[in-house]
Design an enzyme around this catalytic site. Structure first.
Site, PDB file in Angstrom:
ATOM      1  N   ASP A  70      -8.858  -0.092 -13.924  1.00  0.00           N
ATOM      2  CA  ASP A  70      -8.626  -0.787 -12.663  1.00  0.00           C
ATOM      3  C   ASP A  70      -8.282  -2.244 -12.925  1.00  0.00           C
ATOM      4  O   ASP A  70      -7.700  -2.563 -13.970  1.00  0.00           O
ATOM      5  CB  ASP A  70      -9.867  -0.652 -11.766  1.00  0.00           C
ATOM      6  CG  ASP A  70      -9.507  -0.501 -10.299  1.00  0.00           C
ATOM      7  OD1 ASP A  70      -9.102  -1.505  -9.698  1.00  0.00           O
ATOM      8  OD2 ASP A  70      -9.632   0.616  -9.759  1.00  0.00           O
ATOM      9  N   HIS A 108     -10.524  -5.222  -6.623  1.00  0.00           N
ATOM     10  CA  HIS A 108     -10.488  -3.766  -6.530  1.00  0.00           C
ATOM     11  C   HIS A 108     -11.417  -3.071  -7.518  1.00  0.00           C
ATOM     12  O   HIS A 108     -12.163  -2.154  -7.162  1.00  0.00           O
ATOM     13  CB  HIS A 108      -9.051  -3.295  -6.734  1.00  0.00           C
ATOM     14  CG  HIS A 108      -8.774  -1.912  -6.267  1.00  0.00           C
ATOM     15  ND1 HIS A 108      -8.912  -0.810  -7.069  1.00  0.00           N
ATOM     16  CD2 HIS A 108      -8.357  -1.460  -5.061  1.00  0.00           C
ATOM     17  CE1 HIS A 108      -8.581   0.271  -6.390  1.00  0.00           C
ATOM     18  NE2 HIS A 108      -8.239  -0.089  -5.171  1.00  0.00           N
ATOM     19  N   ASN A 223      -2.564   6.531  -0.182  1.00  0.00           N
ATOM     20  CA  ASN A 223      -2.770   6.341   1.254  1.00  0.00           C
ATOM     21  C   ASN A 223      -1.450   6.241   2.007  1.00  0.00           C
ATOM     22  O   ASN A 223      -0.538   5.546   1.568  1.00  0.00           O
ATOM     23  CB  ASN A 223      -3.569   5.054   1.501  1.00  0.00           C
ATOM     24  CG  ASN A 223      -4.793   4.978   0.614  1.00  0.00           C
ATOM     25  OD1 ASN A 223      -5.581   5.919   0.542  1.00  0.00           O
ATOM     26  ND2 ASN A 223      -4.946   3.857  -0.078  1.00  0.00           N
ATOM     27  N   SER A 288      -8.955   5.048  -2.958  1.00  0.00           N
ATOM     28  CA  SER A 288      -9.560   4.325  -4.077  1.00  0.00           C
ATOM     29  C   SER A 288     -11.074   4.373  -3.993  1.00  0.00           C
ATOM     30  O   SER A 288     -11.759   4.385  -5.023  1.00  0.00           O
ATOM     31  CB  SER A 288      -9.118   2.860  -4.069  1.00  0.00           C
ATOM     32  OG  SER A 288      -7.891   2.695  -4.718  1.00  0.00           O
TER      33      SER A 288
END
Length: 463
Positions: A70, A108, A223, A288
């Site tokens: 990430d 994130h 998404n 996520s």
């Protein structure tokens, strides 16, 4: 440029837009509350509704390492104290230990890590004394992850904007996967997504390496609100456990999910909570956040049954999921809605194969028909993933045996004599007609053929 090269360059262009798959933060950075963080803990509805609190009666993820590929993980967050046990940077722009928050969405990685393995923290002024063991750092305040006794390996990548380190996602992703495998990850969480279902061939070897080393890879489906109407790579890679998103009512999310045949299971993706770099918290949404919920359950299973293979872990998760949508597997929910309690407690028959396929089989069928490449030799530092597939081979021609040549020769001679006979008969008939011409009657409704202007002529070839 070959057709294959052009295709992979187009794929590379799409993958350059790889973005972190978590939708949007619904609140700004919020400082950690001084007293009752129960307000945060109480909002973690998925712990009870997805059966996670019941699954903790069996396992909490002890002795399992989960790699989070990430934007970097802030290991100093109050809820991550003692959780991050190692890390690396694949971008060239982060810190060597993978703890620097980088990229277009630097928060994130910390959001993902806290949801996966957060341990909460003690209230300010608490006199509780730490004890030994993985449960020592767990506390009543803050975010509690799905696998609070698991360890995190942080592998930082720079995605979503121009990387000052100069490395593309094509280089970062396979390097990150290989580093995670080489450093003991039993589960890899990839909360990343792209708008392309294809992936560059340079990724094949890394994902095959993880498969051969028996590592479970869990990836986000993407998404719709972020442009992912269909699942994109790496969630389209065979053998990867792809996670779709649910809304607060437990049905497929309109914005925080996508669709595709590679989806394996669905998990909560709206009204989520996670930790922010610097010690704060935020509400957020997206697959996520659904991905670390499922990756955490995989860690619980691997902790309970250390000898269980990756394909059996995935099979246990998808076969115990609660069927949703149309009966059976579908492109919205996959095999169904995550049921962590059943995944840890149900009697699940052993699977002969990974229900989500294998990258080795895919390579054999789709990459020029060659055999799957052997696993690359582990290296101390990440290196760029070069294609390792063998060149296609052509079968060698062999001379026919004496017994095989008799019949074909007779057939050829026979057809030759028949051809000569037909030619002779046709010639004789032509000479007879020439000596005695007969006027043929005119066909009715035919008349005289008219010339077709060249401008109206069409080709006789395929249209």
């Amino acid at each position: 440029m070959t057709r294959a090269t052009a295709r992979y360059r187009r794929t590379a262009s799409a993958l350059m837009a790889v973005a972190l798959a978590g939708g949007s933060l619904t609140t700004a950075l919020i400082a950690a509350p001084a007293a009752h963080a129960d307000a945060w803990r109480d909002k973690q509805y998925w712990l009870a509704e997805s059966g996670i609190t019941k699954a903790w009666e069996v396992s909490k993820g002890a002795n399992v390492k989960v790699a989070v590929i990430d934007s970097g993980v802030d290991a100093d967050h109050p809820d991550l104290k003692g959780v991050v046990s190692g890390g690396s940077d694949a971008s060239g722009a982060g810190s060597p230990d993978g703890r620097k928050s980088i990229g277009a969405k630097p928060e994130h990685g910390t959001l993902v890590a806290t949801m996966l393995a957060g341990r909460g923290h003690q209230p300010k002024g608490s006199t509780a004394k730490p004890t030994s063991g993985p449960e020592a750092a767990t506390g009543p305040d803050g975010i509690m992850g799905v696998a609070p006794e698991a360890q995190i390996l942080s592998v930082s990548t720079w995605l979503g904007s121009t990387n000052p380190g100069g490395r593309t996602d094509q280089e970062q992703i396979p390097d990150a996967v290989r580093w995670a495998v080489d450093n003991g990850a039993q589960v890899i969480n990839i909360s990343l997504g792209s708008t392309s279902p294809q992936w560059p061939q340079s990724w094949d070897a890394a994902f095959l390496y993880a498969e051969q080393k028996d590592v479970v890879i869990v990836a986000a489906a993407g998404n719709r609100v972020g442009g992912n109407v269909q699942v994109g790579a790496p969630a389209t890679i065979p053998g990867v456990l792809t996670v779709a998103g649910l809304d607060r009512k437990g049905v497929a999310s309109v914005d925080s999910s996508s669709q595709g045949i590679s989806i394996g299971v669905a998990a909560p993706a709206e009204d989520l909570l996670g930790g922010m770099p610097g010690g704060g918290y935020a509400e957020w949404a997206g697959t996520s956040g659904a991905t670390p919920i499922v990756a955490g359950v995989a860690a619980l299973i691997r902790s309970k049954w250390p000898e269980m293979s990756a394909k059996q872990v995935i099979n246990r998760i998808v076969t115990t999921a609660n069927d949703a949508g149309v009966p059976g597997k579908d492109p919205i929910y996959g095999f169904g809605v995550l049921n962590a309690e059943a995944a840890l407690k149900a009697n699940v028959p052993e699977a002969a194969v990974n229900p989500l396929g294998t990258i080795s089989d895919w390579i054999r069928v789709h990459r020029r028909g060659g055999e799957a490449p052997a696993a690359p030799v582990p290296s101390e530092s990440p290196t760029s993933a070069a294609p390792t597939l063998p060149e296609a081979t052509v079968p060698a021609a062999t001379a026919p045996s004496s017994g095989e040549g008799v019949l074909p020769a007779l057939v050829v001679v026979g057809f030759g004599l028949l051809f000569l006979a037909i030619i002779g008969a046709g010639t004789l008939q032509f000479l007879r007609a020439y000596r005695n011409p007969v006027k043929a009657p005119e066909e009715p409704d035919t008349g005289v053929l008219e010339a077709v202007p060249s401008s109206q002529r069409t080709s006789a070839g395929p249209s």
